[in-house]
Design a protein around this motif. Structure first.
Motif, PDB file in Angstrom:
ATOM      1  N   MET A   1       7.773  -0.415  -3.205  1.00 10.41           N
ATOM      2  CA  MET A   1       7.616   0.393  -1.992  1.00 10.41           C
ATOM      3  C   MET A   1       8.037  -0.449  -0.793  1.00 10.41           C
ATOM      4  SD  MET A   1       3.956   2.253  -2.826  1.00 10.41           S
ATOM      5  CE  MET A   1       3.027   0.749  -2.583  1.00 10.41           C
TER       6      MET A   1
ATOM      7  N   LEU B   1       7.216   0.591   4.381  1.00  6.63           N
ATOM      8  CA  LEU B   1       5.988   1.383   4.312  1.00  6.63           C
ATOM      9  C   LEU B   1       5.569   1.900   5.675  1.00  6.63           C
ATOM     10  CD1 LEU B   1       4.130  -0.734   1.652  1.00  6.63           C
ATOM     11  CD2 LEU B   1       4.576   1.714   1.476  1.00  6.63           C
TER      12      LEU B   1
ATOM     13  N   ASP C   1       1.828   6.484   4.294  1.00  7.04           N
ATOM     14  CA  ASP C   1       1.852   6.141   2.868  1.00  7.04           C
ATOM     15  C   ASP C   1       0.477   5.678   2.384  1.00  7.04           C
ATOM     16  OD1 ASP C   1       5.081   4.670   3.388  1.00  7.04           O
ATOM     17  OD2 ASP C   1       4.638   6.611   2.455  1.00  7.04           O
TER      18      ASP C   1
ATOM     19  N   VAL D   1       4.824  11.282  -6.271  1.00  9.57           N
ATOM     20  CA  VAL D   1       5.788  10.655  -5.369  1.00  9.57           C
ATOM     21  C   VAL D   1       7.003  10.100  -6.103  1.00  9.57           C
ATOM     22  CG1 VAL D   1       4.081  10.125  -3.603  1.00  9.57           C
ATOM     23  CG2 VAL D   1       4.550   8.446  -5.382  1.00  9.57           C
TER      24      VAL D   1
ATOM     25  N   TYR E   1      12.283  11.289  -7.011  1.00 15.00           N
ATOM     26  CA  TYR E   1      11.379  10.913  -5.935  1.00 15.00           C
ATOM     27  C   TYR E   1      11.076  12.095  -5.028  1.00 15.00           C
ATOM     28  CZ  TYR E   1      13.001   6.320  -7.367  1.00 15.00           C
ATOM     29  OH  TYR E   1      13.318   5.213  -8.120  1.00 15.00           O
TER      30      TYR E   1
ATOM     31  N   ARG F   1      13.079   4.774   0.079  1.00 16.50           N
ATOM     32  CA  ARG F   1      12.153   3.680   0.380  1.00 16.50           C
ATOM     33  C   ARG F   1      11.439   3.161  -0.865  1.00 16.50           C
ATOM     34  NH1 ARG F   1       7.792   4.655   3.344  1.00 16.50           N
ATOM     35  NH2 ARG F   1       7.622   6.871   2.808  1.00 16.50           N
ATOM     36  N   PHE F   2      11.174   4.045  -1.813  1.00 15.52           N
ATOM     37  CA  PHE F   2      10.464   3.681  -3.038  1.00 15.52           C
ATOM     38  C   PHE F   2      11.448   3.662  -4.197  1.00 15.52           C
ATOM     39  CE2 PHE F   2       5.903   5.331  -1.941  1.00 15.52           C
ATOM     40  CZ  PHE F   2       5.951   4.624  -0.746  1.00 15.52           C
TER      41      PHE F   2
ATOM     42  N   SER G   1       9.571  12.550   0.755  1.00 12.16           N
ATOM     43  CA  SER G   1       8.881  11.690   1.720  1.00 12.16           C
ATOM     44  C   SER G   1       9.064  10.198   1.430  1.00 12.16           C
ATOM     45  CB  SER G   1       7.394  12.028   1.746  1.00 12.16           C
ATOM     46  OG  SER G   1       6.829  11.864   0.456  1.00 12.16           O
ATOM     47  N   VAL G   2       9.458   9.854   0.207  1.00 12.27           N
ATOM     48  CA  VAL G   2       9.596   8.443  -0.143  1.00 12.27           C
ATOM     49  C   VAL G   2      11.015   8.088  -0.581  1.00 12.27           C
ATOM     50  CG1 VAL G   2       7.186   8.414  -0.871  1.00 12.27           C
ATOM     51  CG2 VAL G   2       8.980   8.638  -2.598  1.00 12.27           C
TER      52      VAL G   2
END
Length: 120
Positions: free
Chosen positions: A81, A84, A88, A47, A58, A65-66, A61-62
C-alpha cells in the motif's frame, strides 16, 4: 490451518505499508485471496484480489496505489500500500480459499484483522 494477516500500523499520509497474509498449519495451497477493509461505522469492502494464477483486481479507490502479489512457496500473499491516505484507515482482513491437499477439499478462511491507521 491458520490464516494470519499482519503488517498494519500507524503511518503518515503519503507513506507506505505492506500487509502479509500467511497460511500455516497444514498441507494446502492458497488459491484466490481477497483483501478487505472495514472502517468504523462502515461496511466491509473488498479492496484487492489476486487469483491463484496471479491475476489481480482492485477497487477504484485504491487502484494505482495498492499492489497485490503472492509467494506460493511461502503460502503468503502481500498487499503493498503506497501513497496512503487518511481514508485508507481501517481494519484490513484477508480472505483465502485454501485447497487442502490431504482431503482434496477447498475451504474458505478469514484471517484476523490488522489495523491500518493513516494520519493526516
Amino acid at each position: 490451518v491458520q490464516l494470519q494477516a499482519s503488517g498494519g500500523g500507524l503511518v503518515q499520509a503519503g507513506g507506505s505499508l505492506r500487509l502479509s497474509c500467511a497460511a500455516s498449519g497444514g498441507t494446502f495451497s492458497i488459491n484466490g485471496v481477497g483483501w478487505y477493509r472495514q472502517a468504523p461505522g462502515k461496511q466491509r469492502e473488498l479492496v484487492a484480489a489476486i487469483s491463484s494464477g496471479g491475476s489481480t483486481n482492485y477497487a477504484d479507490s485504491v487502484k494505482g496505489r495498492f499492489t497485490c502479489s503472492r509467494d506460493n512457496a511461502k503460502n503468503t500473499v502481500y498487499l503493498q500500500m503506497n501513497s496512503l491516505k487518511p481514508e485508507d484507515t481501517a481494519v484490513y482482513y484477508c480472505n483465502a480459499d485454501l485447497f487442502d491437499i490431504a482431503t482434496m477439499l477447498l475451504h474458505d478462511y478469514w484471517g484476523q484483522g490488522t489495523q491500518v491507521t493513516v494520519s493526516s
